[in-house]
Structure formats: structure tokens, C-alpha cells
Scaffold this active site. Structure first.
Site, PDB file in Angstrom:
ATOM      1  N   TYR A   1     -87.201 -23.965   8.835  1.00 37.17           N
ATOM      2  CA  TYR A   1     -86.110 -24.900   8.548  1.00 37.17           C
ATOM      3  C   TYR A   1     -86.681 -26.310   8.689  1.00 37.17           C
ATOM      4  O   TYR A   1     -87.027 -26.731   9.790  1.00 37.17           O
ATOM      5  CB  TYR A   1     -84.961 -24.649   9.528  1.00 37.17           C
ATOM      6  CG  TYR A   1     -83.740 -25.547   9.388  1.00 37.17           C
ATOM      7  CD1 TYR A   1     -83.606 -26.485   8.374  1.00 37.17           C
ATOM      8  CD2 TYR A   1     -82.696 -25.430  10.299  1.00 37.17           C
ATOM      9  CE1 TYR A   1     -82.486 -27.283   8.262  1.00 37.17           C
ATOM     10  CE2 TYR A   1     -81.560 -26.227  10.198  1.00 37.17           C
ATOM     11  CZ  TYR A   1     -81.469 -27.151   9.185  1.00 37.17           C
ATOM     12  OH  TYR A   1     -80.346 -27.943   9.094  1.00 37.17           O
TER      13      TYR A   1
ATOM     14  N   LYS B   1     -86.188 -23.310   4.364  1.00 39.19           N
ATOM     15  CA  LYS B   1     -84.932 -23.996   4.080  1.00 39.19           C
ATOM     16  C   LYS B   1     -85.274 -25.486   4.017  1.00 39.19           C
ATOM     17  O   LYS B   1     -85.590 -26.101   5.030  1.00 39.19           O
ATOM     18  CB  LYS B   1     -83.901 -23.732   5.175  1.00 39.19           C
ATOM     19  CG  LYS B   1     -82.628 -24.567   5.020  1.00 39.19           C
ATOM     20  CD  LYS B   1     -81.674 -24.396   6.192  1.00 39.19           C
ATOM     21  CE  LYS B   1     -80.464 -25.332   6.025  1.00 39.19           C
ATOM     22  NZ  LYS B   1     -79.515 -25.243   7.151  1.00 39.19           N
TER      23      LYS B   1
END
Length: 304
Positions: free
Chosen positions: A144, A172
Site C-alpha cells: 500500500y 495499491k
């Protein structure tokens, strides 16, 4: 890692529309697990591919260890298929993040989402060691990248090295810089790109994203799923007008008050959004009015 019951557009557990779930709270701010289970089942029934419990939208930083573990167990049971669940396992310490990844595996989850170490501005050596330790728990790890909040930037070259280490399967991407999608594809062509911010969905979908860790489907799942499917298919005739219509709401996903905004939109759409735990305060009257107006307009236009 393909699953026999997965739809054709979802070759791996981290693909497709994975909703970063908001967490329903009771009036006393305790977790309403029954409401959460209903919400997870409702999202999947409305076309979403899976859920991401214990992300920032799920207020994981305010949960006790038992609450955090129970949220994952509830999500897996409600989803009916652990491959549809990607718990957030971020923590200040690598050992703690590893334990949360092990808990996710024990609960039956299909993958996990992990921020870089962010107790301080970690260098690449620390970042690579952190991801390697959590990946050793055995579940596929989605990195992330949120340099705005963590101050640790997973640049395309760092992501390529993490992927080369065998520590991550996807990222992400929340930097907001859509140009990075092309460099990531050049440096690590097997690394899956996931849309990390609702308000760059179209741009990253067209750049080759194979998933969306999404906020606004909590309130409007069917319209958001239609948008995502059209965007990844390159169907601009459907995607572009829908994106323009929803963008006044989608951009709240990139604001500091995204949890409060999405929960308010859920309330207005007839879902259980409700309050947040401190230190997140209610929206200001001005912010509240903007979210209400944008949500009301979207509902009036038939979005659901």
C-alpha cells in the site's frame, strides 16, 4: 492462486472491486459486528468482488486487538469465501504486522494489505525487510503506497525490488501520480496494479489496473462496479459520463475526512454509516453540506 469459484475477471484474490469497508459502530462507539456482517454480504450481493477489513476506512488504528481480530473473522464468515477478504495488517512493528498476517491466514483470508513501516521515515533497507518478514506468513501481500500520510514512498523502482524479492504480488497505488502506472509496468511487468484512490479510478484503469481497493462502493456499490468494469474494459462511452457524474463524491476518498464523508453518504443512501471513533470528529457544517449535496445529486440521478 486462481480460485475455481472466482469470476472470469478475477484471476487472483486481490483482483476486482475490493471494498475497503467502513465499520458500523453503535451509539456507544462499540463495534456492531452483526451490522458489519450484513454490510459485507450486501456488498458482495451487489457485485463487489470482496472486502478489505481493517484499512484506514475501517478505523483499524482505533480498534483493540480483539476487535481487530473479530472484524477479520466476521468478514471471512460473511463473505462466504476467504479469497474475497484482504485484511489490512499494517502496524508500527514488523513483528506485529507479521502476527496480523498470521491471524488473517488462520481466519481463512486470501491476501493481505500492508503499508510500509511508518513509525519513522524508513529507508529502503528497512522497507524490504519489513515486507519480507510479513510475506513469510504465507499469504500474498499487496503493498500500500500512501506517501502523503506515511512519508515513506514506494517508488516504482522500490516496488520492482520488493516484487523481485518475492515479498509482494501487487500494489495499491495511492500517490495520485497516475504516471507511475507505466513505470511500474516497465520495471515490474508481473506486479499487479490496484487503484488506490477513488478519484483516479478511470486513469489507472486505462493504464492497466486489475483491481480497485475502493471506498465509495460502501454507499453506491452497483454504480461503482459498473464504472470499474467499464473502465477496465476501455468502454469510455459508459465509463466517462459515469465517472464525471460520481467524481464529486469519489474525490472525498482522497481527503483527510474520507471516513466521515463516506459514512455520511452511506447514511443518506439508506445504509448504516454512523459515527466515527475519536480522534476523527464529525464533518464541519460546510463539509457536511457539500457531501449531502453531492450524495443527494447522485441518488437523484439513479446511482445506487
Amino acid at each position: 492462486m486462481a480460485h475455481e469459484h472466482a469470476p472470469a475477471h478475477r484471476a487472483h484474490p486481490w483482483h476486482g472491486v475490493m471494498v475497503a469497508t467502513a465499520l458500523p459502530l453503535r451509539d456507544d462507539r462499540s463495534v456492531d459486528y452483526d451490522a458489519y456482517a450484513e454490510h459485507v454480504a450486501w456488498l458482495i450481493a451487489n457485485g463487489c468482488d470482496g472486502v478489505v477489513p481493517n484499512g484506514s476506512l475501517g478505523e483499524y488504528q482505533t480498534l483493540t486487538d480483539e476487535e481487530r481480530a473479530q472484524v477479520v473473522r466476521t468478514a471471512v464468515e460473511a463473505a462466504g469465501d476467504g479469497a474475497r477478504v484482504m485484511p489490512g495488517v499494517s502496524a508500527y512493528g514488523s513483528a506485529e504486522a507479521r502476527r496480523w498476517a498470521e491471524q488473517a491466514a488462520e481466519a481463512g483470508a486470501g491476501s493481505v494489505l500492508l503499508l510500509p513501516p511508518n513509525a519513522y521515515r524508513a529507508d529502503e533497507r528497512a522497507v524490504r525487510a519489513h515486507y519480507a518478514q510479513v510475506a513469510a506468513a504465507g499469504l500474498p501481500v499487496v503493498a500500500y503506497n500512501n506517501p502523503l500520510d506515511t512519508k515513506v514512498d514506494l517508488t516504482p523502482d522500490v516496488l520492482a525490488r520488493l516484487h523481485g524479492d518475492g515479498s509482494i504480488v501487487a500494489v495499491k497505488e495511492f500517490s495520485g501520480d497516475v504516471r507511475r502506472a507505466y513505470e511500474i509496468a516497465e520495471l515490474a511487468p508481473e506486479l499487479d496494479l490496484l487503484i488506490g484512490a477513488d478519484d483516479v479510478l478511470l486513469e489507472l484503469a486505462l493504464a492497466g489496473a486489475v483491481g480497485w481497493i475502493a471506498g465509495y462502493p460502501n454507499a453506491l456499490p452497483r454504480s461503482c462496479v459498473t464504472l470499474y468494469r467499464a473502465a477496465v474494459a476501455g468502454d469510455l462511452g459508459v465509463a466517462l459520463p459515469l465517472y464525471k457524474s460520481l467524481h464529486p463524491l469519489l474525490r472525498w476518498d482522497s481527503k483527510v475526512e474520507f471516513v466521515q464523508a463516506i459514512k455520511l453518504s452511506m447514511d443518506l443512501a439508506g445504509r448504516h454509516g454512523g459515527a466515527t471513533r475519536p480522534p476523527r470528529p464529525p464533518l464541519t457544517p460546510e463539509q457536511d453540506a457539500v457531501v449531502r449535496a453531492a450524495t443527494g445529486k447522485a441518488l437523484a440521478e439513479g446511482h445506487a
